[in-house]
Design a protein around this motif. Structure first.
Motif, PDB file in Angstrom:
ATOM      1  N   GLU A 176       0.578  -1.366  -0.125  1.00  0.00           N
ATOM      2  CA  GLU A 176      -0.026  -0.107  -0.327  1.00  0.00           C
ATOM      3  C   GLU A 176       0.589   0.790   0.361  1.00  0.00           C
ATOM      4  OE1 GLU A 176      -1.990   1.036   3.792  1.00  0.00           O
ATOM      5  OE2 GLU A 176      -0.582  -0.420   4.582  1.00  0.00           O
ATOM      6  N   THR A 177       0.435   2.781  -0.680  1.00  0.00           N
ATOM      7  CA  THR A 177       0.875   3.905  -1.030  1.00  0.00           C
ATOM      8  C   THR A 177      -0.132   4.633   0.086  1.00  0.00           C
ATOM      9  OG1 THR A 177       1.971   3.548  -2.562  1.00  0.00           O
ATOM     10  CG2 THR A 177       1.728   5.672  -1.323  1.00  0.00           C
ATOM     11  N   LEU A 178       0.768   5.081   1.326  1.00  0.00           N
ATOM     12  CA  LEU A 178       0.087   6.281   1.962  1.00  0.00           C
ATOM     13  C   LEU A 178       0.745   7.647   2.269  1.00  0.00           C
ATOM     14  CD1 LEU A 178       0.657   5.534   5.863  1.00  0.00           C
ATOM     15  CD2 LEU A 178       0.587   3.492   3.506  1.00  0.00           C
ATOM     16  N   THR A 179      -0.013   8.698   3.070  1.00  0.00           N
ATOM     17  CA  THR A 179       0.782  10.053   2.596  1.00  0.00           C
ATOM     18  C   THR A 179       0.834  10.245   4.074  1.00  0.00           C
ATOM     19  OG1 THR A 179       0.042  10.118   0.261  1.00  0.00           O
ATOM     20  CG2 THR A 179       0.484  12.288   2.302  1.00  0.00           C
ATOM     21  N   GLU A 180       2.267  10.161   5.060  1.00  0.00           N
ATOM     22  CA  GLU A 180       1.826  11.237   6.270  1.00  0.00           C
ATOM     23  C   GLU A 180       2.974  12.181   6.439  1.00  0.00           C
ATOM     24  OE1 GLU A 180       1.085   9.767   9.133  1.00  0.00           O
ATOM     25  OE2 GLU A 180      -0.320   8.214   7.691  1.00  0.00           O
ATOM     26  N   ASP A 181       2.575  13.703   6.706  1.00  0.00           N
ATOM     27  CA  ASP A 181       3.121  14.207   7.057  1.00  0.00           C
ATOM     28  C   ASP A 181       4.375  15.307   5.785  1.00  0.00           C
ATOM     29  OD1 ASP A 181       3.304  14.611   9.974  1.00  0.00           O
ATOM     30  OD2 ASP A 181       4.804  13.038   9.822  1.00  0.00           O
ATOM     31  N   GLY A 182       2.833  15.570   5.235  1.00  0.00           N
ATOM     32  CA  GLY A 182       3.455  15.854   2.964  1.00  0.00           C
ATOM     33  C   GLY A 182       4.260  14.378   2.682  1.00  0.00           C
ATOM     34  N   MET A 183       4.549  13.658   3.397  1.00  0.00           N
ATOM     35  CA  MET A 183       5.520  12.430   2.720  1.00  0.00           C
ATOM     36  C   MET A 183       4.973  11.250   1.274  1.00  0.00           C
ATOM     37  SD  MET A 183       9.033  12.914   4.997  1.00  0.00           S
ATOM     38  CE  MET A 183      10.407  13.009   3.936  1.00  0.00           C
ATOM     39  N   GLN A 184       5.137  10.498   1.156  1.00  0.00           N
ATOM     40  CA  GLN A 184       4.228   9.194   0.531  1.00  0.00           C
ATOM     41  C   GLN A 184       5.593   8.247   1.073  1.00  0.00           C
ATOM     42  OE1 GLN A 184       3.727   9.835  -3.791  1.00  0.00           O
ATOM     43  NE2 GLN A 184       1.312   9.592  -2.928  1.00  0.00           N
ATOM     44  N   TRP A 185       4.505   7.113   1.491  1.00  0.00           N
ATOM     45  CA  TRP A 185       5.167   6.082   1.868  1.00  0.00           C
ATOM     46  C   TRP A 185       4.586   4.625   1.690  1.00  0.00           C
ATOM     47  CZ3 TRP A 185       9.626   5.911   5.507  1.00  0.00           C
ATOM     48  CH2 TRP A 185       9.517   7.476   6.513  1.00  0.00           C
ATOM     49  N   CYS A 186       5.405   3.903   1.214  1.00  0.00           N
ATOM     50  CA  CYS A 186       4.567   2.574   0.972  1.00  0.00           C
ATOM     51  C   CYS A 186       4.912   1.487   1.792  1.00  0.00           C
ATOM     52  CB  CYS A 186       5.217   2.040  -0.744  1.00  0.00           C
ATOM     53  SG  CYS A 186       5.571   3.122  -2.347  1.00  0.00           S
ATOM     54  N   HIS A 187       4.256   0.904   2.131  1.00  0.00           N
ATOM     55  CA  HIS A 187       4.304  -0.406   2.911  1.00  0.00           C
ATOM     56  C   HIS A 187       4.904  -1.558   1.923  1.00  0.00           C
ATOM     57  CE1 HIS A 187       2.276  -3.574   5.480  1.00  0.00           C
ATOM     58  NE2 HIS A 187       3.531  -3.246   6.030  1.00  0.00           N
TER      59      HIS A 187
END
Length: 94
Positions: free
Chosen positions: A62-73
């Motif tokens: 999955e891909t999500l956005t936290e604190d304006g940054m895109q992160w991938c699990h």
């Protein structure tokens, strides 16, 4: 007979919906484009679990956005190692 037809149609529609939802959840293959830290959670404040060498194959769950940054699990190919990595550190073409 009419109730049976409505029931059958409902079951077919539900099966169709479930099938497409499962297809959308398929992991995506990616490769690291540099030496990359894998973190416990989707934040720069999270602990680093391990590092990946450039070109390491992995599956993006999955891909999500936290604190304006895109992160991938991610899960590392051929292992059970998983964690979160910045999206910009990944290439999605072989």
């Amino acid at each position: 007979m009419k109730r049976f037809a409505v029931l059958l149609l409902s079951i077919l529609m539900l099966a169709s919906f479930c099938g497409s939802a499962a297809a959308e959840a398929e992991p995506i293959t990616a490769y690291t484009n540099c030496l990359a830290n894998v973190r416990k959670g989707p934040s720069m404040r999270e602990d680093i679990l391990f590092e990946l060498e450039t070109g390491t194959g992995l599956s993006v769950l999955e891909t999500l956005t936290e604190d304006g940054m895109q992160w991938c699990h991610i899960v590392v190919a051929g292992s059970s190692q998983e964690g979160y990595i910045l999206r910009e550190l990944l290439d999605f073409s072989g």
